[in-house]
Write a protein that holds these residues in place. Structure first.
Motif, PDB file in Angstrom:
ATOM      1  N   PRO A  30       2.229 -35.446  21.557  1.00  0.00           N
ATOM      2  CA  PRO A  30       2.181 -34.160  20.852  1.00  0.00           C
ATOM      3  C   PRO A  30       2.756 -34.262  19.431  1.00  0.00           C
ATOM      4  CG  PRO A  30       3.601 -34.024  22.804  1.00  0.00           C
ATOM      5  CD  PRO A  30       3.071 -35.412  22.735  1.00  0.00           C
ATOM      6  N   LYS A  31       2.264 -33.406  18.568  1.00  0.00           N
ATOM      7  CA  LYS A  31       2.714 -33.368  17.174  1.00  0.00           C
ATOM      8  C   LYS A  31       4.232 -33.194  17.087  1.00  0.00           C
ATOM      9  CE  LYS A  31       1.297 -32.603  12.727  1.00  0.00           C
ATOM     10  NZ  LYS A  31       1.528 -33.860  12.039  1.00  0.00           N
ATOM     11  N   SER A  32       4.804 -32.475  18.033  1.00  0.00           N
ATOM     12  CA  SER A  32       6.255 -32.237  18.027  1.00  0.00           C
ATOM     13  C   SER A  32       7.060 -33.531  18.164  1.00  0.00           C
ATOM     14  CB  SER A  32       6.639 -31.278  19.151  1.00  0.00           C
ATOM     15  OG  SER A  32       6.313 -31.839  20.415  1.00  0.00           O
ATOM     16  N   GLU A  33       6.426 -34.615  18.600  1.00  0.00           N
ATOM     17  CA  GLU A  33       7.108 -35.898  18.764  1.00  0.00           C
ATOM     18  C   GLU A  33       6.954 -36.816  17.554  1.00  0.00           C
ATOM     19  OE1 GLU A  33       9.242 -36.721  20.979  1.00  0.00           O
ATOM     20  OE2 GLU A  33       8.935 -35.031  22.325  1.00  0.00           O
ATOM     21  N   ASP A  34       6.273 -36.351  16.503  1.00  0.00           N
ATOM     22  CA  ASP A  34       6.059 -37.200  15.319  1.00  0.00           C
ATOM     23  C   ASP A  34       7.358 -37.753  14.750  1.00  0.00           C
ATOM     24  OD1 ASP A  34       3.350 -36.920  15.523  1.00  0.00           O
ATOM     25  OD2 ASP A  34       3.110 -35.681  13.725  1.00  0.00           O
ATOM     26  N   TYR A  35       8.400 -36.966  14.730  1.00  0.00           N
ATOM     27  CA  TYR A  35       9.669 -37.396  14.143  1.00  0.00           C
ATOM     28  C   TYR A  35      10.743 -37.598  15.207  1.00  0.00           C
ATOM     29  CZ  TYR A  35       7.169 -36.069  10.011  1.00  0.00           C
ATOM     30  OH  TYR A  35       6.209 -35.979   9.040  1.00  0.00           O
ATOM     31  N   ALA A  36      10.317 -37.716  16.433  1.00  0.00           N
ATOM     32  CA  ALA A  36      11.252 -37.913  17.538  1.00  0.00           C
ATOM     33  C   ALA A  36      10.853 -39.186  18.294  1.00  0.00           C
ATOM     34  CB  ALA A  36      11.255 -36.687  18.438  1.00  0.00           C
ATOM     35  N   LYS A  38       8.019 -40.542  19.142  1.00  0.00           N
ATOM     36  CA  LYS A  38       6.940 -41.335  18.519  1.00  0.00           C
ATOM     37  C   LYS A  38       7.508 -42.209  17.396  1.00  0.00           C
ATOM     38  CE  LYS A  38       2.218 -40.358  17.030  1.00  0.00           C
ATOM     39  NZ  LYS A  38       1.267 -39.266  16.741  1.00  0.00           N
ATOM     40  N   TYR A  90       3.523 -37.707  28.473  1.00  0.00           N
ATOM     41  CA  TYR A  90       2.848 -38.102  27.233  1.00  0.00           C
ATOM     42  C   TYR A  90       2.027 -39.378  27.398  1.00  0.00           C
ATOM     43  CZ  TYR A  90       6.352 -35.037  25.022  1.00  0.00           C
ATOM     44  OH  TYR A  90       7.157 -33.989  24.661  1.00  0.00           O
TER      45      TYR A  90
END
Length: 119
Positions: A30-36, A38, A90
């Motif tokens: 998910p996009k919410s994981e881009d800076y987490a 991921k 995910y």
């Protein structure tokens, strides 16, 4: 073309393949994981190859073993983060199993390389 010593190591080549596999696996996060998660996975998997390269450039066996150990630590970090991704839904279990097998192979090669420095 000239090859640096690390470019001739099978473990480095396998780690480069693992980078591609991990990057492909996390595309659907998910996009919410881009800076987490991921981002953390990207840094950890790249760290494996970087530490192998840096270790191969060191002159003393003790220094080389240190960087190979750091690469091993990053590899285990990648595995743990992939397990988290599975638990969060995910990453599919089958994808993880394939990645885990590749991680296992690389970890064996790193252990052998690290242990060779003390013989």
């Amino acid at each position: 073309m000239y090859q640096f010593p690390y470019e001739r190591l099978n473990v480095w080549k396998e780690s480069m393949l693992l980078i591609k596999e991990v990057y492909q696996a996390i595309i659907k996060f998910p996009k919410s994981e881009d800076y987490a998660l991921k981002s953390q996975l990207k840094r950890a998997v790249v760290s494996v190859t970087s530490n192998i390269a840096e270790g191969s450039a060191r002159l003393s066996p003790k220094q080389q073993a240190y960087f190979f150990q750091m690469a091993y630590g990053s590899l285990i970090e990648v595995n743990c983060q992939l397990q988290i991704a599975v638990s969060l839904g995910y990453l599919e279990e089958e994808s993880y199993k394939s990645l885990r097998e590749h991680i296992r192979q690389i970890s064996s090669q790193l252990s052998a390389l690290r242990n060779r420095q003390f013989k």
